[in-house]
Write a protein that holds these residues in place. Structure first.
Motif, PDB file in Angstrom:
ATOM      1  N   ASN A  52       0.825  -1.218   0.000  1.00  0.00           N
ATOM      2  CA  ASN A  52       0.000   0.000   0.000  1.00  0.00           C
ATOM      3  C   ASN A  52       0.854   1.261   0.000  1.00  0.00           C
ATOM      4  OD1 ASN A  52       0.966   0.012   2.593  1.00  0.00           O
ATOM      5  ND2 ASN A  52      -1.025   0.213   3.592  1.00  0.00           N
ATOM      6  N   ILE A  53       2.139   1.091  -0.241  1.00  0.00           N
ATOM      7  CA  ILE A  53       3.044   2.229  -0.276  1.00  0.00           C
ATOM      8  C   ILE A  53       2.780   2.996  -1.578  1.00  0.00           C
ATOM      9  CG2 ILE A  53       4.881   0.751  -1.227  1.00  0.00           C
ATOM     10  CD1 ILE A  53       6.868   2.435   0.285  1.00  0.00           C
ATOM     11  N   THR A  54       2.656   4.296  -1.477  1.00  0.00           N
ATOM     12  CA  THR A  54       2.278   5.116  -2.639  1.00  0.00           C
ATOM     13  C   THR A  54       3.504   5.840  -3.204  1.00  0.00           C
ATOM     14  OG1 THR A  54       1.884   7.022  -1.214  1.00  0.00           O
ATOM     15  CG2 THR A  54       0.003   5.570  -1.623  1.00  0.00           C
ATOM     16  N   PRO A  55       3.434   6.262  -4.458  1.00  0.00           N
ATOM     17  CA  PRO A  55       4.550   7.032  -5.028  1.00  0.00           C
ATOM     18  C   PRO A  55       4.863   8.279  -4.192  1.00  0.00           C
ATOM     19  CG  PRO A  55       3.036   6.381  -6.761  1.00  0.00           C
ATOM     20  CD  PRO A  55       2.393   5.988  -5.462  1.00  0.00           C
ATOM     21  N   ARG A  56       3.828   8.899  -3.641  1.00  0.00           N
ATOM     22  CA  ARG A  56       4.051  10.088  -2.811  1.00  0.00           C
ATOM     23  C   ARG A  56       4.904   9.761  -1.590  1.00  0.00           C
ATOM     24  NH1 ARG A  56       2.808  14.964  -1.610  1.00  0.00           N
ATOM     25  NH2 ARG A  56       2.703  14.762   0.635  1.00  0.00           N
ATOM     26  N   ILE A  57       4.593   8.644  -0.952  1.00  0.00           N
ATOM     27  CA  ILE A  57       5.374   8.251   0.221  1.00  0.00           C
ATOM     28  C   ILE A  57       6.784   7.847  -0.208  1.00  0.00           C
ATOM     29  CG2 ILE A  57       5.582   6.435   1.987  1.00  0.00           C
ATOM     30  CD1 ILE A  57       3.664   8.736   2.713  1.00  0.00           C
ATOM     31  N   SER A 128      -4.021  -0.326   7.440  1.00  0.00           N
ATOM     32  CA  SER A 128      -4.493   1.063   7.400  1.00  0.00           C
ATOM     33  C   SER A 128      -3.624   2.003   8.229  1.00  0.00           C
ATOM     34  CB  SER A 128      -5.933   1.129   7.901  1.00  0.00           C
ATOM     35  OG  SER A 128      -5.990   0.608   9.218  1.00  0.00           O
ATOM     36  N   ASP A 129      -2.682   1.455   9.009  1.00  0.00           N
ATOM     37  CA  ASP A 129      -1.831   2.304   9.848  1.00  0.00           C
ATOM     38  C   ASP A 129      -0.383   2.362   9.382  1.00  0.00           C
ATOM     39  OD1 ASP A 129      -4.017   2.696  11.368  1.00  0.00           O
ATOM     40  OD2 ASP A 129      -3.219   1.833  13.216  1.00  0.00           O
ATOM     41  N   ASN A 130      -0.023   1.506   8.415  1.00  0.00           N
ATOM     42  CA  ASN A 130       1.384   1.388   8.017  1.00  0.00           C
ATOM     43  C   ASN A 130       1.540   1.456   6.513  1.00  0.00           C
ATOM     44  OD1 ASN A 130       2.768   0.553  10.671  1.00  0.00           O
ATOM     45  ND2 ASN A 130       0.984  -0.789  10.549  1.00  0.00           N
ATOM     46  N   TYR A 131       2.770   1.646   6.079  1.00  0.00           N
ATOM     47  CA  TYR A 131       3.081   1.565   4.659  1.00  0.00           C
ATOM     48  C   TYR A 131       3.831   0.269   4.394  1.00  0.00           C
ATOM     49  CZ  TYR A 131       1.370   6.265   4.136  1.00  0.00           C
ATOM     50  OH  TYR A 131       0.554   7.352   4.121  1.00  0.00           O
ATOM     51  N   TYR A 132       3.084  -0.727   3.906  1.00  0.00           N
ATOM     52  CA  TYR A 132       3.680  -2.025   3.595  1.00  0.00           C
ATOM     53  C   TYR A 132       4.274  -2.012   2.187  1.00  0.00           C
ATOM     54  CZ  TYR A 132       1.889  -4.335   7.772  1.00  0.00           C
ATOM     55  OH  TYR A 132       1.657  -4.708   9.070  1.00  0.00           O
ATOM     56  N   VAL A 133       5.490  -2.534   2.075  1.00  0.00           N
ATOM     57  CA  VAL A 133       6.104  -2.738   0.766  1.00  0.00           C
ATOM     58  C   VAL A 133       5.523  -4.033   0.195  1.00  0.00           C
ATOM     59  CG1 VAL A 133       8.294  -3.097  -0.453  1.00  0.00           C
ATOM     60  CG2 VAL A 133       8.181  -1.528   1.510  1.00  0.00           C
ATOM     61  N   ASN A 134       5.443  -5.048   1.025  1.00  0.00           N
ATOM     62  CA  ASN A 134       4.683  -6.274   0.747  1.00  0.00           C
ATOM     63  C   ASN A 134       4.402  -6.958   2.089  1.00  0.00           C
ATOM     64  OD1 ASN A 134       7.007  -7.780   1.435  1.00  0.00           O
ATOM     65  ND2 ASN A 134       7.723  -7.761  -0.693  1.00  0.00           N
ATOM     66  N   GLN A 135       3.901  -8.173   2.071  1.00  0.00           N
ATOM     67  CA  GLN A 135       3.442  -8.785   3.335  1.00  0.00           C
ATOM     68  C   GLN A 135       4.552  -9.006   4.367  1.00  0.00           C
ATOM     69  OE1 GLN A 135       1.750 -12.654   2.603  1.00  0.00           O
ATOM     70  NE2 GLN A 135       3.152 -13.033   0.912  1.00  0.00           N
ATOM     71  N   ASN A 136       5.798  -9.089   3.906  1.00  0.00           N
ATOM     72  CA  ASN A 136       6.902  -9.317   4.852  1.00  0.00           C
ATOM     73  C   ASN A 136       7.684  -8.063   5.205  1.00  0.00           C
ATOM     74  OD1 ASN A 136       6.421 -12.116   4.607  1.00  0.00           O
ATOM     75  ND2 ASN A 136       7.562 -12.080   2.660  1.00  0.00           N
ATOM     76  N   THR A 137       7.421  -6.990   4.477  1.00  0.00           N
ATOM     77  CA  THR A 137       8.298  -5.831   4.528  1.00  0.00           C
ATOM     78  C   THR A 137       7.487  -4.546   4.617  1.00  0.00           C
ATOM     79  OG1 THR A 137       9.449  -7.098   2.813  1.00  0.00           O
ATOM     80  CG2 THR A 137      10.396  -4.986   3.392  1.00  0.00           C
ATOM     81  N   LEU A 138       7.981  -3.594   5.413  1.00  0.00           N
ATOM     82  CA  LEU A 138       7.290  -2.310   5.490  1.00  0.00           C
ATOM     83  C   LEU A 138       8.303  -1.196   5.743  1.00  0.00           C
ATOM     84  CD1 LEU A 138       5.520  -1.842   8.925  1.00  0.00           C
ATOM     85  CD2 LEU A 138       7.089  -3.722   8.509  1.00  0.00           C
ATOM     86  N   LEU A 139       7.847   0.035   5.594  1.00  0.00           N
ATOM     87  CA  LEU A 139       8.682   1.158   6.024  1.00  0.00           C
ATOM     88  C   LEU A 139       8.529   1.229   7.528  1.00  0.00           C
ATOM     89  CD1 LEU A 139       7.829   3.803   3.276  1.00  0.00           C
ATOM     90  CD2 LEU A 139       9.763   2.213   3.388  1.00  0.00           C
ATOM     91  N   ARG A 140       9.641   1.276   8.250  1.00  0.00           N
ATOM     92  CA  ARG A 140       9.559   1.205   9.714  1.00  0.00           C
ATOM     93  C   ARG A 140       8.582   2.264  10.238  1.00  0.00           C
ATOM     94  NH1 ARG A 140      15.653   3.123   9.869  1.00  0.00           N
ATOM     95  NH2 ARG A 140      15.284   5.214   9.065  1.00  0.00           N
ATOM     96  N   ALA A 141       7.789   1.836  11.236  1.00  0.00           N
ATOM     97  CA  ALA A 141       6.838   2.746  11.858  1.00  0.00           C
ATOM     98  C   ALA A 141       7.452   3.398  13.090  1.00  0.00           C
ATOM     99  CB  ALA A 141       5.569   1.999  12.240  1.00  0.00           C
ATOM    100  N   HIS A 142       8.586   2.891  13.523  1.00  0.00           N
ATOM    101  CA  HIS A 142       9.319   3.485  14.647  1.00  0.00           C
ATOM    102  C   HIS A 142      10.767   2.990  14.620  1.00  0.00           C
ATOM    103  CE1 HIS A 142       7.688  -0.013  17.395  1.00  0.00           C
ATOM    104  NE2 HIS A 142       8.167  -0.453  16.268  1.00  0.00           N
TER     105      HIS A 142
END
Ligand code: FA5
Ligand code: MG
Length: 397
Positions: A52-57, A128-142
């Motif tokens: 759900n990571i967007t080009p803007r992010i 809905s609270d995070n930016y997931y790159v895919n199911q195993n990976t995300l942009l750190r939330a902290h």
């Protein structure tokens, strides 16, 4: 390269050089996106149902505002780091803490959640609270996402600074990308009780019932020592930066990775603003990192919130501004320089007969997301005129 330098230019902590080599700084030019893949810093990720990571992010990755010379976030981070350097010294008089400021913000679900004992069904994991790159990976939330890996490397006192990403509603104090500074300190029995002759009889660990005051494995004396060390450090930081008269308070909090936990709030114009979360690290996290003879504390603070308080910056979106009217106010070498963010006076004229002075200010209106219409600007401008007339008893021309 993520190393703090003395003003003389010597590089500290050579022994951590190997660890630091693991983390290559991502730059804005190394982020690309296609229909089924995302490339960040030379690494390719397959998109899936969680993406759900967007080009803007994506366009926010790699700016490293906290390391940009003259950026207010860089000044404040340096002041906080210097405070920690001065406060915690080893017996030879060198700073205890090592600083890591260029760790890739792409982390695994394990780093961001599992390693911190965040339950599988915890709301903070939601798409809905995070930016997931895919199911195993995300942009750190902290920045807490990196705690375990540094403990595993054997570090006892470390600071992690970095950009973090959350799907928050945007307003004057929330933005989906902000910056955190994390501090972690682990102590041996000797460090906890060493200076207190009368306490040498106590141990770090004891099997007891878990209560609001302590974890089931901690000796109450050890927890009390750590709580005092942590709170004195952080309240000391607030008074160091904001002055001894700053109004602050401790609020009990909950984090899955610390217990007990607290938040520090300060008063900004009659409102209590949360500046950080902190607590005694869950012993299970240390055990998972193979640390069995120490207990510790951790804190995570929002750099923007501290900078807004210190420099009177009214809106968190200004940190992303490329407007020279904002950035030029921070063009100084010494991070302790005091600044109060202001709009600029471009002309002043005193009438020779009436002795009345007129001031001309330039205000640039810019929406952080989209163009503004003249009609929208007029409403805001009118409001500023009214407030200026009321507060400063001036006549608007
Ligand atoms: C955390 O992120 C925890 N990892 C902090 C922590 C670390 C606790 C170590 C215990 C031990 P929290 O979500 O409250 O907690 O965020 C920490 C700080 O980041 C807040 O106090 C605030 O200063 C800042 N912050 C949180 N959300 C935002 C946002 N949307 N915009 C700007 N700053 C924010
Ligand atoms: Mg919080």
């Amino acid at each position: 390269m993520g190393l703090q330098r003395f003003t003389s230019g010597t590089v500290r902590y050579q022994s951590h050089w190997n660890a630091i080599q693991l983390f290559r700084r991502i730059s804005t030019s190394t982020v690309t996106c296609s229909d089924n893949k995302i490339n960040i810093g030379g690494k390719e990720y397959e998109k899936d149902h969680m993406t759900n990571i967007t080009p803007r992010i994506l366009s926010h990755i790699g700016w490293n505002l906290h390391s940009r010379k003259y950026h207010p976030l860089c000044h404040i981070r340096q002041r906080i780091v210097n405070y920690m350097y001065d406060r915690f010294l080893n017996p030879r008089g060198n700073p205890l803490f090592s600083v890591f400021d260029s760790i890739n913000p792409v982390v695994t679900v394990d780093q961001n959640f599992d390693s911190l004992l965040i339950p599988k069904d915890h709301i903070s994991r939601k798409k809905s609270d995070n930016y997931y790159v895919n199911q195993n990976t995300l942009l750190r939330a902290h920045t807490s996402a990196h705690q375990t890996e540094f403990m595993k490397m054997g570090l006892d006192n470390f600071i992690v600074v970095g950009d973090v990403y959350r799907r928050d509603e945007i307003d004057s104090s929330h933005y989906p990308v902000f910056h955190q500074l994390e501090g972690v300190r682990l102590c041996t029995e000797k460090e906890v009780y060493g200076n207190h002759q009368d306490m040498k009889k106590y141990k770090l660990f004891e099997n007891v019932e878990r209560t609001a005051e302590r974890q089931g494995v901690h000796h109450i004396e050890a927890v009390m020592y750590l709580e005092k060390d942590l709170k004195n450090c952080l309240a000391g930081l607030a008074t160091h930066l904001f002055g001894k008269d700053v109004e602050y308070r401790w609020v009990d909090a909950y984090f899955p990775f610390t217990h007990p936990s607290w938040e520090l709030e300060v008063k900004i114009e009659d409102a209590w603003i949360e500046l950080l979360g902190c607590g005694i690290i869950e012993q299970e996290i240390l055990a998972n990192a193979a640390v069995n003879d120490k207990i510790g504390w951790a804190f995570g603070l929002g750099l923007e919130r501290w900078a807004m308080k210190l420099y009177s910056i009214p809106d968190i979106r200004l940190f992303w501004s490329r407007d020279s009217g904002f950035l030029s106010q921070f063009q100084f070498e010494d991070p302790t320089t005091s600044v109060t963010y202001k709009v600029s006076l471009i002309d002043s004229f005193t009438h020779p007969k009436t002795k009345r002075t007129s001031h001309c200010y330039r205000i640039v209106y810019r929406h952080m997301e989209r163009p503004l219409s003249q009609k929208e600007v007029n409403v805001i401008h009118k409001k500023i005129e009214e407030l200026a007339a009321e507060r400063f008893k001036v006549t608007i021309r």
